[in-house]
Design an enzyme around this catalytic site. Structure first.
Site, short mmCIF file in Angstrom:
data_model
loop_
_atom_site.label_atom_id
_atom_site.label_comp_id
_atom_site.label_asym_id
_atom_site.label_seq_id
_atom_site.Cartn_x
_atom_site.Cartn_y
_atom_site.Cartn_z
N CYS A 223 7.96 3.22 5.71
CA CYS A 223 8.61 2.07 4.94
C CYS A 223 9.73 2.22 4.00
O CYS A 223 10.60 0.62 4.73
CB CYS A 223 7.57 1.94 3.97
N LYS B 279 13.15 2.34 6.41
CA LYS B 279 12.98 0.80 7.63
C LYS B 279 13.56 -0.05 7.23
O LYS B 279 14.07 -1.39 7.93
CB LYS B 279 12.34 0.43 8.69
N LEU C 172 0.76 -1.15 -0.47
CA LEU C 172 -0.16 -0.34 0.63
C LEU C 172 1.13 1.05 -0.06
O LEU C 172 2.06 1.74 1.08
CB LEU C 172 -0.92 -0.09 1.16
N LYS D 238 5.95 12.55 2.04
CA LYS D 238 5.17 12.48 0.22
C LYS D 238 3.91 13.76 0.57
O LYS D 238 2.84 13.68 1.15
CB LYS D 238 5.19 11.84 -0.45
#
Length: 437
Positions: free
Chosen positions: A257, A260, A149, A318
């Site tokens: 995401c 890490k 996602l 973002k």
């Protein structure tokens, strides 16, 4: 199906709402009572387009409810979907304590033919260890079903994924069919594989995307040196079926995401005896990119920027999210404040979340014009529509000379900015538009 979703952050909340929308009976569980209370009242504590209306719809239809794990009595249904966080440790390794706590809670509940579906991002090899260490003899089946996602597009990505990856033990066709039934309303190709390969697919996807971003940023640096345009180069690359879609140069990737997961994959490589130099270079390039505006400001203002007033446009990593985890804005603003810069920052959604992470001297303002008031320089870090389409003539009138603008996302027209009267700088464009477009 009766499905319990454990962990109600970005992934869990989207999964719970999507499963309920498909007609499953879903119980969302989280250890944060305030989050549970907020969701139960129809208020989503995170910004994700379309998520709040879907949650309200699921509750209204009677398919979705939320509670704290201490308040759950009896069986938790057919599937327990784990969507807890796996934050990075200082070493870069993934912290699996929330995943293990979720498994302990699942085992404490009455179950009959229960399937655990792992949505949390866990290092390759972890699922097999969990089966051996946590689920041996429990009569609980297990599947890896990683999520892909994108924050800001998560609801859309749940409904229309590129693929659905299912990792199971060899020969476990029953579990494969159960996971497929869980996705009954979704039309997408299934990739069925072993558990560890499913886990690696998630990490490899994020690491490859991060590599593409760092690669184009290195090319952009070279473009600036030799006088080429990164916009034209990127467009040419995108037309080659071997290299894929267009990649945009800028201040690098951030979020919950990529940073890490790339660090976790690097840690896994190190502890497995693999010297993954390319991945380490990706991390180093990204760390450098987020400080490009600092270097540009030092260069323009003679090395000493103490006392400078700088507006920062965009704090989220973002657009279309209020997430500031590992956002370039945080590192840059901290560095600017350390050098004595007065910072005025604006973001249409992430101001409150960012304020908790930023130095107390950072002034959070209400719009781009206010962020520019009295500033000698602006740095654009998030390409929100509200920023890209701001009244840049008003912005220029509010600024003080030299009206220096560093466009960290290459989202503005160099020609238009020059005509307004800005000293415009971007990443890899040689500060000129493509004359043939």
């Amino acid at each position: 199906m009766r499905i319990t979703v454990i962990g109600l952050g970005y992934v869990g909340a989207v999964a719970a709402s999507g499963l309920a929308y498909a007609g499953h009976h879903v119980l969302g569980v989280d250890i944060d009572r305030e989050r549970v209370r907020s969701l139960s009242s129809g208020n989503v504590p995170i910004y994700e387009p379309g998520l709040e209306s879907r949650i309200v719809s699921g509750m209204s239809a009677g398919n979705l409810r939320f509670c704290h794990p201490d308040d759950v009595c009896g069986s938790i249904g057919d599937i327990a979907l784990i969507a807890t966080g796996t934050p990075p440790r200082q070493s870069g390794a993934a912290d699996l304590s929330q995943v293990r706590s979720a498994l302990d809670w699942i085992k404490s509940k009455p179950h009959d033919d229960l399937l655990v579906v792992m949505k949390s991002t866990i290092p390759p090899g972890t699922g097999c260890r969990l089966l051996a260490e946590e689920l041996e003899g429990s009569r609980i089946r297990y599947a890896s079903n990683p999520e892909f996602l994108r924050e800001g597009h998560a609801v859309q990505d749940w409904d229309s994924p590129d693929r659905i990856v299912i990792g199971v033990e060899p020969g476990d066709h029953e579990t494969v069919e159960s996971v497929k039934r869980m996705h009954t309303s979704i039309s997408a190709p299934f990739v069925v594989t072993d558990i560890t390969s499913a886990e690696m697919t998630k990490y490899a996807s994020n690491a490859f995307l991060a590599t593409r971003i760092s690669f184009i940023n290195e090319i952009a640096a070279l473009c600036d040196r030799v006088g080429a345009s990164i916009d034209a180069v990127s467009e040419g690359l995108a037309m080659d079926p071997r290299t894929g879609s267009k990649i945009y140069a800028g201040v690098g990737y951030g979020g919950s995401c990529f940073p890490k997961d790339v660090r976790a994959l690097d840690y896994l490589a190190l502890t497995s005896g693999v010297n993954f130099e390319l991945l380490r270079s990706v991390i180093n390039v990204n760390n450098k990119q987020r400080l490009l505006p600092l270097y540009a400001l030092r260069n323009r203002f003679g090395g000493t920027i103490s006392g400078l007033k700088v507006g920062v446009l965009g704090l989220a990593f973002k657009p279309e999210t209020d997430d500031v985890r590992d956002a370039p804005s945080l590192d840059l603003i901290r560095a600017l404040v350390d050098e004595g810069v007065e910072v005025q920052a604006f973001d249409p959604r992430a101001s409150q979340t960012a304020a908790r992470e930023l130095p107390s001297s950072t002034q959070i303002v209400e719009d781009p014009v206010e962020a520019s008031a009295g500033a000698q320089a602006l740095v654009l870090l998030t390409e929100w529509e509200e920023i890209v389409n701001a009244d840049w003539k008003d912005v220029a009138r509010c600024m003080r000379p030299p009206r220096f603008v560093f466009d960290g996302r290459n989202c503005l027209s160099p020609q238009a900015m020059d005509m307004i009267g800005f000293e415009y700088h971007s990443v890899g464009r040689n500060n000129q538009p493509n004359p043939f477009v």
